[in-house]
Design a protein around this motif. Sequence first.
Motif, PDB file in Angstrom:
ATOM      1  N   LYS A  92      -7.264  -7.157 -32.187  1.00 44.33           N
ATOM      2  CA  LYS A  92      -6.769  -5.808 -32.451  1.00 44.33           C
ATOM      3  C   LYS A  92      -5.973  -5.321 -31.241  1.00 44.33           C
ATOM      4  O   LYS A  92      -6.498  -5.258 -30.134  1.00 44.33           O
ATOM      5  CB  LYS A  92      -7.935  -4.851 -32.712  1.00 44.33           C
ATOM      6  CG  LYS A  92      -8.808  -5.224 -33.896  1.00 44.33           C
ATOM      7  CD  LYS A  92     -10.023  -4.306 -33.994  1.00 44.33           C
ATOM      8  CE  LYS A  92     -10.971  -4.748 -35.097  1.00 44.33           C
ATOM      9  NZ  LYS A  92     -12.199  -3.900 -35.122  1.00 44.33           N
ATOM     10  N   THR A  93      -4.698  -5.046 -31.452  1.00 49.50           N
ATOM     11  CA  THR A  93      -3.861  -4.466 -30.408  1.00 49.50           C
ATOM     12  C   THR A  93      -3.226  -3.203 -30.969  1.00 49.50           C
ATOM     13  O   THR A  93      -3.456  -2.827 -32.114  1.00 49.50           O
ATOM     14  CB  THR A  93      -2.754  -5.442 -29.964  1.00 49.50           C
ATOM     15  OG1 THR A  93      -1.781  -5.559 -31.017  1.00 49.50           O
ATOM     16  CG2 THR A  93      -3.317  -6.828 -29.670  1.00 49.50           C
ATOM     17  N   HIS A  94      -2.392  -2.524 -30.157  1.00 48.73           N
ATOM     18  CA  HIS A  94      -1.736  -1.309 -30.640  1.00 48.73           C
ATOM     19  C   HIS A  94      -0.767  -1.611 -31.777  1.00 48.73           C
ATOM     20  O   HIS A  94      -0.441  -0.737 -32.579  1.00 48.73           O
ATOM     21  CB  HIS A  94      -0.984  -0.630 -29.491  1.00 48.73           C
ATOM     22  CG  HIS A  94       0.233  -1.369 -29.036  1.00 48.73           C
ATOM     23  ND1 HIS A  94       0.162  -2.513 -28.250  1.00 48.73           N
ATOM     24  CD2 HIS A  94       1.553  -1.165 -29.272  1.00 48.73           C
ATOM     25  CE1 HIS A  94       1.376  -2.953 -28.010  1.00 48.73           C
ATOM     26  NE2 HIS A  94       2.245  -2.174 -28.617  1.00 48.73           N
ATOM     27  N   ALA A  95      -0.311  -2.877 -31.874  1.00 50.60           N
ATOM     28  CA  ALA A  95       0.689  -3.230 -32.887  1.00 50.60           C
ATOM     29  C   ALA A  95       0.163  -4.168 -33.962  1.00 50.60           C
ATOM     30  O   ALA A  95       0.747  -4.239 -35.052  1.00 50.60           O
ATOM     31  CB  ALA A  95       1.907  -3.857 -32.213  1.00 50.60           C
ATOM     32  N   TYR A  96      -0.923  -4.905 -33.680  1.00 52.21           N
ATOM     33  CA  TYR A  96      -1.367  -5.925 -34.618  1.00 52.21           C
ATOM     34  C   TYR A  96      -2.875  -5.887 -34.820  1.00 52.21           C
ATOM     35  O   TYR A  96      -3.640  -5.504 -33.941  1.00 52.21           O
ATOM     36  CB  TYR A  96      -0.982  -7.330 -34.118  1.00 52.21           C
ATOM     37  CG  TYR A  96       0.497  -7.527 -33.951  1.00 52.21           C
ATOM     38  CD1 TYR A  96       1.305  -7.795 -35.047  1.00 52.21           C
ATOM     39  CD2 TYR A  96       1.088  -7.426 -32.691  1.00 52.21           C
ATOM     40  CE1 TYR A  96       2.675  -7.955 -34.899  1.00 52.21           C
ATOM     41  CE2 TYR A  96       2.459  -7.593 -32.533  1.00 52.21           C
ATOM     42  CZ  TYR A  96       3.241  -7.859 -33.643  1.00 52.21           C
ATOM     43  OH  TYR A  96       4.592  -8.013 -33.499  1.00 52.21           O
ATOM     44  N   TYR A 150      -4.436  -9.961 -19.701  1.00 56.34           N
ATOM     45  CA  TYR A 150      -4.067  -9.615 -18.337  1.00 56.34           C
ATOM     46  C   TYR A 150      -5.331  -9.125 -17.615  1.00 56.34           C
ATOM     47  O   TYR A 150      -6.336  -8.785 -18.273  1.00 56.34           O
ATOM     48  CB  TYR A 150      -2.996  -8.530 -18.330  1.00 56.34           C
ATOM     49  CG  TYR A 150      -1.617  -9.031 -18.709  1.00 56.34           C
ATOM     50  CD1 TYR A 150      -0.838  -9.736 -17.789  1.00 56.34           C
ATOM     51  CD2 TYR A 150      -1.091  -8.813 -19.982  1.00 56.34           C
ATOM     52  CE1 TYR A 150       0.425 -10.207 -18.131  1.00 56.34           C
ATOM     53  CE2 TYR A 150       0.174  -9.276 -20.335  1.00 56.34           C
ATOM     54  CZ  TYR A 150       0.923  -9.970 -19.398  1.00 56.34           C
ATOM     55  OH  TYR A 150       2.163 -10.450 -19.735  1.00 56.34           O
ATOM     56  N   PRO A 151      -5.333  -9.062 -16.277  1.00 58.44           N
ATOM     57  CA  PRO A 151      -6.533  -8.624 -15.554  1.00 58.44           C
ATOM     58  C   PRO A 151      -7.048  -7.248 -15.974  1.00 58.44           C
ATOM     59  O   PRO A 151      -8.256  -6.992 -15.909  1.00 58.44           O
ATOM     60  CB  PRO A 151      -6.069  -8.608 -14.086  1.00 58.44           C
ATOM     61  CG  PRO A 151      -5.006  -9.652 -14.032  1.00 58.44           C
ATOM     62  CD  PRO A 151      -4.278  -9.542 -15.347  1.00 58.44           C
ATOM     63  N   LYS A 210      -2.237 -10.582 -23.482  1.00 53.97           N
ATOM     64  CA  LYS A 210      -1.114 -11.352 -22.942  1.00 53.97           C
ATOM     65  C   LYS A 210      -0.558 -12.324 -23.980  1.00 53.97           C
ATOM     66  O   LYS A 210       0.660 -12.436 -24.149  1.00 53.97           O
ATOM     67  CB  LYS A 210      -1.547 -12.121 -21.695  1.00 53.97           C
ATOM     68  CG  LYS A 210      -0.416 -12.883 -21.020  1.00 53.97           C
ATOM     69  CD  LYS A 210      -0.883 -13.543 -19.732  1.00 53.97           C
ATOM     70  CE  LYS A 210       0.273 -14.241 -19.020  1.00 53.97           C
ATOM     71  NZ  LYS A 210      -0.173 -14.879 -17.754  1.00 53.97           N
ATOM     72  N   SER A 211      -1.438 -13.021 -24.691  1.00 52.59           N
ATOM     73  CA  SER A 211      -0.964 -13.946 -25.723  1.00 52.59           C
ATOM     74  C   SER A 211      -2.089 -14.270 -26.689  1.00 52.59           C
ATOM     75  O   SER A 211      -3.274 -14.182 -26.347  1.00 52.59           O
ATOM     76  CB  SER A 211      -0.426 -15.239 -25.098  1.00 52.59           C
ATOM     77  OG  SER A 211      -1.470 -15.998 -24.543  1.00 52.59           O
ATOM     78  N   ASN A 258       3.202  -4.126 -20.723  1.00 51.34           N
ATOM     79  CA  ASN A 258       3.464  -2.878 -21.449  1.00 51.34           C
ATOM     80  C   ASN A 258       3.478  -3.073 -22.965  1.00 51.34           C
ATOM     81  O   ASN A 258       3.766  -2.143 -23.713  1.00 51.34           O
ATOM     82  CB  ASN A 258       4.779  -2.236 -20.980  1.00 51.34           C
ATOM     83  CG  ASN A 258       5.993  -3.102 -21.309  1.00 51.34           C
ATOM     84  OD1 ASN A 258       5.916  -4.033 -22.098  1.00 51.34           O
ATOM     85  ND2 ASN A 258       7.130  -2.784 -20.693  1.00 51.34           N
ATOM     86  N   GLY A 259       3.178  -4.301 -23.417  1.00 51.62           N
ATOM     87  CA  GLY A 259       3.070  -4.568 -24.841  1.00 51.62           C
ATOM     88  C   GLY A 259       4.327  -5.082 -25.501  1.00 51.62           C
ATOM     89  O   GLY A 259       4.323  -5.416 -26.689  1.00 51.62           O
TER      90      GLY A 259
END
Length: 293
Positions: free
Chosen positions: A140-144, A155-156, A161-162, A200-201
Motif C-alpha cells: 500500500k502506497t499513496h498511489a498503489y 528507503y531508510p 523504493k521498489s 518523493n514517490g
Amino acid sequence: MLKRCTLTQKNTIDIPCGIFIPQYEDDGKRKKLMKSMTFYENGNITSMVLQDSLSVNTRLGSFPAEMITFYESGAVKRIFPVFGSISAFWTEEDEYNISPELQINLPFDVFKGKVINITLYETGELKSITLWPKDTILIKTHAYKIQTRIGFCLYPDGKMKSFEPCGALKVNTPIGKVLAFDPDALGIDGESNSLVFSENGSLISLITSVAQVTVFCRGGKEIVHKPSFKKSYYFDNKLAVVPMKIRFFGGYVYFGKRKSKNSDAEYKISECSFKIDNFVVEDCHNTCNECYC
C-alpha cells in the motif's frame, strides 16, 4: 588475515546482536557443512552459518536465524530464518514448510508470514524483504494498492523504493500510462524490482514486456521502442520475451534492455509526444513449465 573457516567443534560467539554457535556438524541431509564463518580484512565477521536456529537482536525486534551476514562495521546486514541446502533429498518445499512465520511492523501494514531473508540498513532500519516464490504481500502506497511477489525495498525513512507486481500493472508515467511487468524477475532478493521510485514517490524506472512506445519527434520522425524476443532457454521451438526498461530523469525518458547499463535511446519529454500500445506476446515462454503461469 583469516578469510573463512569451517569449524569441527562447538564454539560460542558473543557479539552485540546475540550469542551464536556457528555450524560445526553436517546433518547429512539438510545442512551441509561447507563454511561456518567468513571475515573482513579487519577481522569482523562477514557471514555466519549457525548450527541451530538462534535469535538475532535488531532495532525491529528479535528474529530467528540460521544464517546471518554483517556489514564491515559489525552491524547486521541480512537475516535468513532458514538456510538448508536444496538437493534431491531436500526440496524448496521442505525448506518452506519449516520456515518460521514472522511478524514485522511495516510503514504501510503489519507483515505476518514467511520470508527467505530480511535485509537491514547499516543503521538498523528495514531495507528489504524477500518472499518465498509461492507467497505474495499486499503493498500500500499513496498511489498503489497492489499484490506483490518476490519482495520489496524501502528507503531508510520507510518510504517505498521498489516492488515487484504479481501481474501487469498500469503505471502513471511522465509519458502516459504504461503496463509494467517483468516475466524474468528472479526471487534472489527483494531489492531488484520492476518498479523503482524516488523518495518523493515519483517514478524512476519500470520494466515492461507487454507495452511498446511510439515516439513522435520534431520533423515528423517516428521511432518505436518495444520488447524484443530471444530463443527460450527451456523450449527448442519457443521464443522468450526480452523486457524493455524505461527510465525517467531530469525531464528525459530513456529506453533500453532490461539488464543494460546504458540506454539505447533518450528523448527530452517536452520536445516529443508519445503513443503507448500493448505489445502482443503469443506463445512465449520465459520460464519452465513448472514455473510458467
